[in-house]
Design an enzyme around this catalytic site. Structure first.
Site, short mmCIF file in Angstrom:
data_model
loop_
_atom_site.label_atom_id
_atom_site.label_comp_id
_atom_site.label_asym_id
_atom_site.label_seq_id
_atom_site.Cartn_x
_atom_site.Cartn_y
_atom_site.Cartn_z
N ARG A 1 -3.93 -11.10 5.94
CA ARG A 1 -5.19 -10.50 6.35
C ARG A 1 -6.20 -11.53 6.84
O ARG A 1 -7.27 -11.18 7.34
CB ARG A 1 -5.76 -9.67 5.19
CG ARG A 1 -5.02 -8.37 4.99
CD ARG A 1 -5.44 -7.62 3.75
NE ARG A 1 -4.83 -8.19 2.57
CZ ARG A 1 -4.95 -7.66 1.35
NH1 ARG A 1 -5.70 -6.56 1.18
NH2 ARG A 1 -4.35 -8.21 0.31
N LEU B 1 2.25 -1.65 8.45
CA LEU B 1 2.56 -3.03 8.82
C LEU B 1 1.28 -3.86 8.98
O LEU B 1 0.18 -3.30 8.99
CB LEU B 1 3.35 -3.03 10.13
CG LEU B 1 4.71 -2.33 10.09
CD1 LEU B 1 5.26 -2.17 11.51
CD2 LEU B 1 5.69 -3.11 9.22
N ASP C 1 -10.17 -5.83 8.13
CA ASP C 1 -9.53 -5.29 6.94
C ASP C 1 -10.49 -4.52 6.05
O ASP C 1 -10.19 -3.41 5.62
CB ASP C 1 -8.88 -6.43 6.16
CG ASP C 1 -7.87 -5.92 5.16
OD1 ASP C 1 -8.21 -5.83 3.97
OD2 ASP C 1 -6.74 -5.60 5.58
N LYS D 1 -5.14 1.85 8.82
CA LYS D 1 -6.28 1.26 9.50
C LYS D 1 -6.27 -0.23 9.30
O LYS D 1 -5.68 -0.70 8.30
CB LYS D 1 -7.58 1.89 9.03
CG LYS D 1 -7.98 1.56 7.60
CD LYS D 1 -7.24 2.37 6.57
CE LYS D 1 -7.28 1.72 5.20
NZ LYS D 1 -6.27 2.18 4.30
N ILE E 1 0.81 -1.22 0.00
CA ILE E 1 0.00 0.00 0.00
C ILE E 1 0.84 1.27 0.00
O ILE E 1 0.37 2.35 -0.36
CB ILE E 1 -0.96 0.00 1.22
CG1 ILE E 1 -2.04 1.07 1.04
CG2 ILE E 1 -0.18 0.20 2.52
CD1 ILE E 1 -3.09 1.06 2.13
#
Length: 325
Positions: free
Chosen positions: A162, A71, A174, A94, A11
């Site tokens: 995730r 992270l 997530d 987030k 990301i």
């Protein structure tokens, strides 16, 4: 402002590196990763001058003003706390932490330091989100009767971090953190969970691949959040608010620089408004820099994060699942 990146996360280029090129006075100056070679490759690719051999070294770097934390979820609290202790401003991806208790610890650590600690709900800094929130705050729809938000996208790679319970994974964490946060933004006050239903992984029933929750809002209205990373609803990113005077419907509230739609029907009259322009990440980074300079309000501070994580914990409890560790 000189920012260091903890981890060569997927990301980071969109959320920070490219955004920094559009925001004046920002330099992505350093990166660290568990694998120094991976960090070095990331630095070469994105023109970052300094590669640190560990997260600790980056956080301690006196030349940095701020730290970006992209992270895995389960590491957010640890390294946000470390950055605060080192006197650095923090932009943390987030969900802010693994659970509400961790979020409260971060909030307490940041209190009184003068540091900006911002949860990276990038959509909240876009003009579309301001318009959505303003419609509720200014009473355009009348008394709020129903709020529905969703964030559903397909992620069938079940070995992905995730989906790992120990790293605070799950669809509600997530994907659903967006839906929970957006519902809170559109509610006339803090909602309360009444029920929740999860679809879980066969290999680890603690981990949700989809979650639906029903809520009650202050004033007697109701709410619903829908989140999934693998379910029959493959893609759905929407918000809908029903009031006594009308309805607001939003398609793609999360990344409105891509195809999105905002429509408002009040007293029987319907209109659409267009929003696009700069990416949400550019708006977020500009707001972060301005907040550090004392020129912009931090819209996603630790207090807001505690409220979001408390609602996420309550949804897990209502669904019969444990909060993330």
């Amino acid at each position: 402002m000189r920012i260091g990146v903890l981890g060569a996360a997927r990301i980071a280029p969109a959320a920070l590196v490219r955004a920094a090129g559009a925001v004046g006075g920002v330099e992505v100056a350093a990166v660290a990763a568990r694998d120094r070679g991976r960090a070095a490759t990331f630095a070469r690719r994105h023109g970052i001058a300094t590669v640190h051999g560990s997260y600790e070294d980056l956080v301690a770097d006196p030349s940095l003003d701020a730290v970006y934390v992209p992270l895995p979820n389960g590491l957010h609290a640890q390294w946000t706390l470390a950055a605060i202790a080192a006197g650095k401003h923090v932009l943390c991806e987030k969900p802010f932490t693994s659970n509400a208790a961790q979020a409260a610890r971060v909030r307490d650590a940041a209190a009184g330091t003068g540091l900006v600690v911002m949860e990276a709900f990038h959509y909240r800094y876009h003009p579309l989100a301001r318009r959505m929130a303003g419609a509720i705050r200014e009473g355009e729809l009348g008394a709020i009767e129903r709020v529905e938000t969703s964030m559903c996208f397909p992620l069938p790679r079940f070995g992905d971090i995730r989906y790992q319970y120990e790293l605070a994974g799950g669809a509600l964490m997530d994907a659903g953190c967006y839906a929970v946060h957006c519902l809170r933004m559109l509610s006339p006050g803090e909602p309360t969970v009444t029920s929740a239903t999860a679809r879980t992984l066969h290999r680890d029933p603690r981990v949700d691949r989809a979650m639906t929750a029903e809520l009650v809002l202050p004033g007697g209205g109701t709410g619903r959040i829908q989140a999934s990373m693998w379910s029959s609803t493959l893609l759905r990113i929407r918000a809908r608010v029903v009031g006594t005077r009308g309805t607001m419907s939003v398609f793609n509230y999360a990344t409105p620089q891509l195809p999105s739609r905002f429509s408002l029907t009040v007293d029987g009259r319907r209109r659409q408004e267009r929003f696009g322009g700069e990416p949400t990440y550019v708006h977020q980074l500009r707001a972060f820099v301005a907040a550090v300079d004392g020129k912009h309000t931090n819209l996603t501070p630790p207090d807001d994060s505690v409220a979001t994580m408390s609602l996420i914990d309550a949804i897990y409890e209502a669904a019969g699942l444990p909060p993330r560790p």
